[in-house]
Design a protein around this motif. Sequence first.
Motif, PDB file in Angstrom:
ATOM      1  N   ASP A   1       0.827  -1.204   0.000  1.00  0.00           N
ATOM      2  CA  ASP A   1       0.000   0.000   0.000  1.00  0.00           C
ATOM      3  C   ASP A   1       0.864   1.259   0.000  1.00  0.00           C
ATOM      4  OD1 ASP A   1      -1.934  -1.906   0.241  1.00  0.00           O
ATOM      5  OD2 ASP A   1      -2.920  -1.003   1.987  1.00  0.00           O
ATOM      6  N   ASN A   2       0.270   2.367  -0.443  1.00  0.00           N
ATOM      7  CA  ASN A   2       0.969   3.650  -0.464  1.00  0.00           C
ATOM      8  C   ASN A   2       0.020   4.781  -0.106  1.00  0.00           C
ATOM      9  OD1 ASN A   2       3.871   3.418  -1.775  1.00  0.00           O
ATOM     10  ND2 ASN A   2       2.538   2.004  -2.892  1.00  0.00           N
ATOM     11  N   ILE A   3       0.542   5.746   0.631  1.00  0.00           N
ATOM     12  CA  ILE A   3      -0.141   7.018   0.856  1.00  0.00           C
ATOM     13  C   ILE A   3       0.696   8.106   0.204  1.00  0.00           C
ATOM     14  CG2 ILE A   3      -0.842   8.748   2.546  1.00  0.00           C
ATOM     15  CD1 ILE A   3      -1.414   6.523   4.494  1.00  0.00           C
ATOM     16  N   GLY A   4       0.063   8.962  -0.585  1.00  0.00           N
ATOM     17  CA  GLY A   4       0.746  10.094  -1.190  1.00  0.00           C
ATOM     18  C   GLY A   4       0.091  11.397  -0.772  1.00  0.00           C
ATOM     19  N   ILE A   5       0.900  12.380  -0.415  1.00  0.00           N
ATOM     20  CA  ILE A   5       0.411  13.715  -0.042  1.00  0.00           C
ATOM     21  C   ILE A   5       1.266  14.732  -0.778  1.00  0.00           C
ATOM     22  CG2 ILE A   5      -0.061  15.336   1.835  1.00  0.00           C
ATOM     23  CD1 ILE A   5       0.029  12.901   3.754  1.00  0.00           C
ATOM     24  N   ALA A   6       0.627  15.653  -1.503  1.00  0.00           N
ATOM     25  CA  ALA A   6       1.397  16.628  -2.280  1.00  0.00           C
ATOM     26  C   ALA A   6       0.684  17.971  -2.312  1.00  0.00           C
ATOM     27  CB  ALA A   6       1.617  16.136  -3.711  1.00  0.00           C
TER      28      ALA A   6
END
Length: 444
Positions: free
Chosen positions: A359-364
Amino acid sequence: MKQLSILLLVQICTIPAFAQSLLDSNKNWSFHFQLTAINQSHPAFTAKYSGNNSLVNEAERQKLSVTTTLFIGRKLWKNAGIYVNPEIAGGSGLSSAKGIAGFTNGETFRIGSADPKLYIARLYLTQHISLKKNADKKLEDGANQVAETVAANRITFTAGKICLADFFDKNTYSHDPRTQFLNWSLMSNAAWDYPADTRGYTQGLIAELVHPTWAVRIASVLVPRKANGLQLDYKITKAHSETLEIEKGWQATKPGVVRLLMFRNVTQAPTYATTLHDVKNGDSSSVDVYSGVKEWKKYGGVKYGLGINAEQEIYPSLGVFFKASYNDGKTATWAFTEIDESVSAGVNIKGSQWKRPGDNIGIAQVVNGISKDHQQFLNAGLYGFIIGDGKLNYGHESITEIYYQAQISSAFSLSFDCQFVLHPAYNKDRGPVNVLAFRGHVAL
């Protein structure tokens, strides 16, 4: 969409099985497959006025885009291969993919119409030339890569129909809208008006000088005949694009990379200042060129710019990135989107911390802007091919994006994505707007 579903079912159920049997009997082949479906919605939002290219301020629901691609590769001789990608795309984006410069669905630029279309996305040759024989690098089998061993120090030539973003401006954490951030501003350096047809592809030549810790790439490719057009311009002495990238990597404590990109496009694009002057004097002949309605048939439009793109692993489960880009903003946007300056940064967190390593969480966060000439053009009630509200109360377009990608199986992932857009299309009189999305991605 029924026709699209049938075409997708044929690809999923028949072609992969045939190709896998071919792979089992001949290791000189590479076969991979992807399918990406993205469903986006946004609620109603406040808007003092709207124009031809505005994001619809009433609620939009269930805007579905689908792309599916076969990646077929064949080794020809030592260090050489040929790659072809049949692709089907169909569906639509919110407001027909208009109204936000940093648009919210990175797959919609591959969609020329709502009806599904089958076309050849890529068809190109590669040739590696060894510079030293005392160091080798194993290239694993993957999408558009036949498994092979090449020299770590080499020159690589690529020629044919390509997507320039496959080779330039890569980033481990922010590059692929099929698995990472969806926003256009986060796929590549946003102010890089990278040459491509409506679906994101072009034709030309790339040369790369590769070293284990650095690389230099240069490309010369075709540009569209019209702004955001599907037909490429073959008058190569008058219309062309050159891109240069210098890449430096390091492994001192944790791996990281920095890339410097420079580009120069020569097209039929008119300048904003000239068009505004002509319109004031009763000549609107160039106005429809910006929206891609007509070909200008006059050459000499030059756009140049640069970008920096950096990434750094902090921990095996945590990585960060930063991008900044600029173009001169004097001529019409010709291929990508109407952004003349952009800064973005973000973080990627892997799910190993909560026992879900796939799994991955991305915040930008990204902030986009346009030049003074571009602002005056839009404020005069004129339009590009992406944005234009009839007038403009200028403010930087600010976008915050957060996604969670859950790896359901080795071949399938499901993502939830949320984007908060402040000043869509640089207009303080419209928005803000929240865009929600679900994404399914199959990769074989």
